[in-house]
Design a protein around this motif. Structure first.
Motif, PDB file in Angstrom:
ATOM      1  N   ALA A 168       6.185  -7.619 -12.471  1.00 64.97           N
ATOM      2  CA  ALA A 168       4.903  -7.636 -11.758  1.00 64.97           C
ATOM      3  C   ALA A 168       4.767  -6.457 -10.801  1.00 64.97           C
ATOM      4  O   ALA A 168       3.649  -6.087 -10.430  1.00 64.97           O
ATOM      5  CB  ALA A 168       4.761  -8.946 -10.992  1.00 64.97           C
ATOM      6  N   TRP A 169       5.894  -5.867 -10.414  1.00 60.53           N
ATOM      7  CA  TRP A 169       5.876  -4.734  -9.483  1.00 60.53           C
ATOM      8  C   TRP A 169       6.021  -3.389 -10.180  1.00 60.53           C
ATOM      9  O   TRP A 169       6.151  -2.370  -9.525  1.00 60.53           O
ATOM     10  CB  TRP A 169       6.990  -4.885  -8.455  1.00 60.53           C
ATOM     11  CG  TRP A 169       6.766  -5.997  -7.477  1.00 60.53           C
ATOM     12  CD1 TRP A 169       5.588  -6.588  -7.149  1.00 60.53           C
ATOM     13  CD2 TRP A 169       7.779  -6.667  -6.710  1.00 60.53           C
ATOM     14  NE1 TRP A 169       5.787  -7.580  -6.217  1.00 60.53           N
ATOM     15  CE2 TRP A 169       7.107  -7.659  -5.929  1.00 60.53           C
ATOM     16  CE3 TRP A 169       9.162  -6.536  -6.601  1.00 60.53           C
ATOM     17  CZ2 TRP A 169       7.799  -8.495  -5.047  1.00 60.53           C
ATOM     18  CZ3 TRP A 169       9.845  -7.368  -5.729  1.00 60.53           C
ATOM     19  CH2 TRP A 169       9.167  -8.337  -4.955  1.00 60.53           C
ATOM     20  N   ARG A 170       5.980  -3.361 -11.507  1.00 61.85           N
ATOM     21  CA  ARG A 170       6.211  -2.091 -12.206  1.00 61.85           C
ATOM     22  C   ARG A 170       5.083  -1.082 -11.990  1.00 61.85           C
ATOM     23  O   ARG A 170       5.268   0.108 -12.260  1.00 61.85           O
ATOM     24  CB  ARG A 170       6.431  -2.331 -13.694  1.00 61.85           C
ATOM     25  CG  ARG A 170       5.223  -2.829 -14.470  1.00 61.85           C
ATOM     26  CD  ARG A 170       5.625  -3.256 -15.873  1.00 61.85           C
ATOM     27  NE  ARG A 170       4.501  -3.645 -16.715  1.00 61.85           N
ATOM     28  CZ  ARG A 170       3.913  -4.836 -16.676  1.00 61.85           C
ATOM     29  NH1 ARG A 170       4.306  -5.762 -15.825  1.00 61.85           N
ATOM     30  NH2 ARG A 170       2.905  -5.101 -17.499  1.00 61.85           N
ATOM     31  N   SER A 171       3.924  -1.559 -11.517  1.00 66.64           N
ATOM     32  CA  SER A 171       2.832  -0.637 -11.205  1.00 66.64           C
ATOM     33  C   SER A 171       2.539  -0.627  -9.709  1.00 66.64           C
ATOM     34  O   SER A 171       1.439  -0.257  -9.285  1.00 66.64           O
ATOM     35  CB  SER A 171       1.569  -1.028 -11.980  1.00 66.64           C
ATOM     36  OG  SER A 171       1.186  -2.367 -11.684  1.00 66.64           O
ATOM     37  N   HIS A 172       3.498  -1.008  -8.908  1.00 67.76           N
ATOM     38  CA  HIS A 172       3.336  -1.016  -7.454  1.00 67.76           C
ATOM     39  C   HIS A 172       2.959   0.384  -6.970  1.00 67.76           C
ATOM     40  O   HIS A 172       3.453   1.388  -7.497  1.00 67.76           O
ATOM     41  CB  HIS A 172       4.650  -1.463  -6.798  1.00 67.76           C
ATOM     42  CG  HIS A 172       4.510  -1.815  -5.353  1.00 67.76           C
ATOM     43  ND1 HIS A 172       4.450  -0.872  -4.359  1.00 67.76           N
ATOM     44  CD2 HIS A 172       4.428  -3.022  -4.730  1.00 67.76           C
ATOM     45  CE1 HIS A 172       4.339  -1.469  -3.186  1.00 67.76           C
ATOM     46  NE2 HIS A 172       4.313  -2.774  -3.380  1.00 67.76           N
ATOM     47  N   PRO A 173       2.067   0.502  -5.977  1.00 64.41           N
ATOM     48  CA  PRO A 173       1.625   1.830  -5.539  1.00 64.41           C
ATOM     49  C   PRO A 173       2.706   2.669  -4.860  1.00 64.41           C
ATOM     50  O   PRO A 173       2.555   3.890  -4.758  1.00 64.41           O
ATOM     51  CB  PRO A 173       0.478   1.521  -4.564  1.00 64.41           C
ATOM     52  CG  PRO A 173       0.708   0.109  -4.128  1.00 64.41           C
ATOM     53  CD  PRO A 173       1.314  -0.581  -5.305  1.00 64.41           C
ATOM     54  N   VAL A 174       3.780   2.050  -4.395  1.00 63.05           N
ATOM     55  CA  VAL A 174       4.851   2.806  -3.737  1.00 63.05           C
ATOM     56  C   VAL A 174       5.893   3.214  -4.779  1.00 63.05           C
ATOM     57  O   VAL A 174       6.452   2.374  -5.487  1.00 63.05           O
ATOM     58  CB  VAL A 174       5.503   1.968  -2.618  1.00 63.05           C
ATOM     59  CG1 VAL A 174       6.695   2.713  -2.014  1.00 63.05           C
ATOM     60  CG2 VAL A 174       4.483   1.644  -1.540  1.00 63.05           C
ATOM     61  N   VAL A 175       6.147   4.503  -4.863  1.00 62.36           N
ATOM     62  CA  VAL A 175       7.078   5.033  -5.857  1.00 62.36           C
ATOM     63  C   VAL A 175       8.454   4.390  -5.735  1.00 62.36           C
ATOM     64  O   VAL A 175       9.085   4.029  -6.739  1.00 62.36           O
ATOM     65  CB  VAL A 175       7.188   6.567  -5.718  1.00 62.36           C
ATOM     66  CG1 VAL A 175       8.300   7.111  -6.610  1.00 62.36           C
ATOM     67  CG2 VAL A 175       5.870   7.234  -6.050  1.00 62.36           C
ATOM     68  N   HIS A 176       8.931   4.255  -4.511  1.00 61.59           N
ATOM     69  CA  HIS A 176      10.278   3.724  -4.308  1.00 61.59           C
ATOM     70  C   HIS A 176      10.426   2.316  -4.871  1.00 61.59           C
ATOM     71  O   HIS A 176      11.487   1.954  -5.388  1.00 61.59           O
ATOM     72  CB  HIS A 176      10.603   3.734  -2.813  1.00 61.59           C
ATOM     73  CG  HIS A 176      12.023   3.414  -2.485  1.00 61.59           C
ATOM     74  ND1 HIS A 176      13.034   4.332  -2.592  1.00 61.59           N
ATOM     75  CD2 HIS A 176      12.595   2.261  -2.076  1.00 61.59           C
ATOM     76  CE1 HIS A 176      14.175   3.753  -2.238  1.00 61.59           C
ATOM     77  NE2 HIS A 176      13.933   2.507  -1.931  1.00 61.59           N
ATOM     78  N   VAL A 177       9.373   1.511  -4.770  1.00 60.64           N
ATOM     79  CA  VAL A 177       9.424   0.166  -5.327  1.00 60.64           C
ATOM     80  C   VAL A 177       9.544   0.238  -6.846  1.00 60.64           C
ATOM     81  O   VAL A 177      10.368  -0.452  -7.455  1.00 60.64           O
ATOM     82  CB  VAL A 177       8.185  -0.647  -4.917  1.00 60.64           C
ATOM     83  CG1 VAL A 177       8.186  -2.016  -5.604  1.00 60.64           C
ATOM     84  CG2 VAL A 177       8.142  -0.827  -3.399  1.00 60.64           C
ATOM     85  N   ARG A 178       8.723   1.069  -7.461  1.00 57.83           N
ATOM     86  CA  ARG A 178       8.784   1.178  -8.922  1.00 57.83           C
ATOM     87  C   ARG A 178      10.161   1.664  -9.370  1.00 57.83           C
ATOM     88  O   ARG A 178      10.670   1.253 -10.424  1.00 57.83           O
ATOM     89  CB  ARG A 178       7.695   2.126  -9.437  1.00 57.83           C
ATOM     90  CG  ARG A 178       6.284   1.689  -9.073  1.00 57.83           C
ATOM     91  CD  ARG A 178       5.233   2.358  -9.934  1.00 57.83           C
ATOM     92  NE  ARG A 178       5.278   3.804  -9.938  1.00 57.83           N
ATOM     93  CZ  ARG A 178       4.707   4.599  -9.044  1.00 57.83           C
ATOM     94  NH1 ARG A 178       4.066   4.066  -8.000  1.00 57.83           N
ATOM     95  NH2 ARG A 178       4.767   5.913  -9.162  1.00 57.83           N
TER      96      ARG A 178
ATOM     97  N   GLU B  66       0.838  -1.184   0.000  1.00 55.92           N
ATOM     98  CA  GLU B  66       0.000   0.000   0.000  1.00 55.92           C
ATOM     99  C   GLU B  66       0.882   1.246   0.000  1.00 55.92           C
ATOM    100  O   GLU B  66       1.978   1.229   0.542  1.00 55.92           O
ATOM    101  CB  GLU B  66      -0.895   0.021   1.246  1.00 55.92           C
ATOM    102  CG  GLU B  66      -1.885  -1.144   1.302  1.00 55.92           C
ATOM    103  CD  GLU B  66      -2.896  -1.097   0.179  1.00 55.92           C
ATOM    104  OE1 GLU B  66      -3.157   0.002  -0.346  1.00 55.92           O
ATOM    105  OE2 GLU B  66      -3.428  -2.158  -0.193  1.00 55.92           O
ATOM    106  N   PRO B  67       0.414   2.328  -0.599  1.00 54.69           N
ATOM    107  CA  PRO B  67       1.249   3.508  -0.679  1.00 54.69           C
ATOM    108  C   PRO B  67       1.470   4.186   0.656  1.00 54.69           C
ATOM    109  O   PRO B  67       2.468   4.843   0.846  1.00 54.69           O
ATOM    110  CB  PRO B  67       0.472   4.430  -1.634  1.00 54.69           C
ATOM    111  CG  PRO B  67      -0.942   3.938  -1.588  1.00 54.69           C
ATOM    112  CD  PRO B  67      -0.853   2.477  -1.321  1.00 54.69           C
ATOM    113  N   ASP B  68       0.535   4.067   1.598  1.00 54.34           N
ATOM    114  CA  ASP B  68       0.705   4.737   2.875  1.00 54.34           C
ATOM    115  C   ASP B  68       1.676   3.966   3.750  1.00 54.34           C
ATOM    116  O   ASP B  68       1.691   2.734   3.758  1.00 54.34           O
ATOM    117  CB  ASP B  68      -0.636   4.852   3.608  1.00 54.34           C
ATOM    118  CG  ASP B  68      -1.598   5.759   2.871  1.00 54.34           C
ATOM    119  OD1 ASP B  68      -1.109   6.642   2.143  1.00 54.34           O
ATOM    120  OD2 ASP B  68      -2.821   5.581   3.017  1.00 54.34           O
TER     121      ASP B  68
END
Length: 332
Positions: free
Chosen positions: A189-199, A118-120
């Motif tokens: 699979a994580w290229r659209s992850h809600p957390v910017v740092h992950v992307r 989750e982004p938060d």
């Protein structure tokens, strides 16, 4: 003094960090602040032995995200460097690291079990990564290789504590360092992850594979349209580093010439210049005529990228307008 000579004060007096038992290094890495954590992590990686591998394996099986993230970071560069008999730091080639393949298997299993996130809750602060002086013999991506301040130095920072993507970022970082092509699928699979740092870490890791893997290249192309400027910036940089000239790559880069972010525009220009794209000539001339204000480019990054694009595109197209910009004026 090399970072490998760092010491710590214990009940037995001052001892070299590299001589601490694995369990104590793990505890210290989890207990210290973000600025100090990379040092302890690097000493775990420096050990490169079975005991440290088993400790990292145990960390990856923890219910605590902070411990799983630390385990992933350790595995990503376990045994990546060693000390010579003279005490010098030596980079160990990936295919000579005894725990590389078991580490990849562990990380792929860990990736399969991680939620989307989750982004938060993504914590702020300096990200976990390498101490000052860590050798750069195996850059992962980016303009100057993998950043030495952390795994990606993301726009929102990121520590190994807290919630919201820190484990995925650690796994992406580690898989990028290990360079096994099986990593492309979970990274994508994580290229659209809600957390910017992950992307962002995904973008950097994919850069490792994009020169030879079609899916990795496709994912990087998609990331050029990410809503976060720094992800767009580094994905354009990744396409430059991959050096694969395809219609899809050129289309994506041409779109970025109208990007709101100056660094992204400059990265796109440089990549298009590498491919000799004539449609980039006028945008490049415009960038040369309208450089950013000094306060908007304090590091000179945009100016440096535009200058590099000029040299590349002039060489590849022979356009007289570009060649004239390369020649010193009579007033110089």
């Amino acid at each position: 003094m090399s970072w490998t000579a760092a010491t710590v004060l214990t009940d037995d007096g001052e001892v070299p960090l590299r001589d601490l038992p694995v369990a104590e290094l793990v505890s210290a890495a989890l207990a210290v602040d973000e600025d100090s954590r990379p040092e302890y992590t690097a000493f775990l990686q420096l050990r490169g032995d079975r005991e440290t591998f088993e400790a990292a394996r145990s960390l990856c099986g923890s219910a605590d995200p902070a411990r799983r993230a630390l385990g992933a970071y350790v595995l990503g560069e376990l045994g990546a460097v060693a000390l010579s008999d003279e005490g010098d730091i030596v980079v160990v080639p990936r295919d000579q690291r005894p725990f590389r393949m078991p580490a990849v298997t562990l990380l792929l299993d860990l990736a399969a079990g991680e939620p989307a996130g989750e982004p938060d809750g993504w914590p702020t602060g300096e990200p976990l990564g390498r101490p000052d002086g860590w050798p750069t013999g195996e850059p992962l991506g980016g303009r100057d290789g993998w950043p030495t301040g952390g795994p990606a130095g993301g726009p929102d920072g990121g520590t190994i504590g807290g919630t919201g993507g820190e484990v995925q970022a650690a796994i992406a970082t580690a898989l990028g360092h290990l360079g096994d092509p099986r990593a492309v699928e979970p990274l994508g699979a994580w290229r659209s992850h809600p957390v910017v740092h992950v992307r962002w870490t995904v973008c950097l890791a994919l850069t490792r594979f994009a020169s030879r893997d079609d899916d990795a290249l496709r994912y990087l192309v998609e990331l050029t349209a990410d809503p976060e400027p720094m992800v767009r910036d580094w994905s354009c940089c990744g396409l430059y580093q991959a050096g694969r000239d395809t219609p899809e790559v050129r289309r994506a880069l041409m779109v970025r010439l109208d990007d709101d972010d100056a660094v992204t525009r400059a990265e796109a220009l440089r990549a298009l210049a590498l491919f000799g794209e004539r449609r980039a000539v006028q945008p490049l001339l415009d960038a040369l005529d309208r450089p950013p204000e000094a306060g908007d480019d304090e590091t000179g990054e945009v100016a440096g990228l535009v200058a590099e694009a000029l040299s590349l595109l002039a060489d590849r197209t022979g356009d007289p307008r570009l060649l004239a910009r390369l020649r010193p004026s009579d007033d110089d």
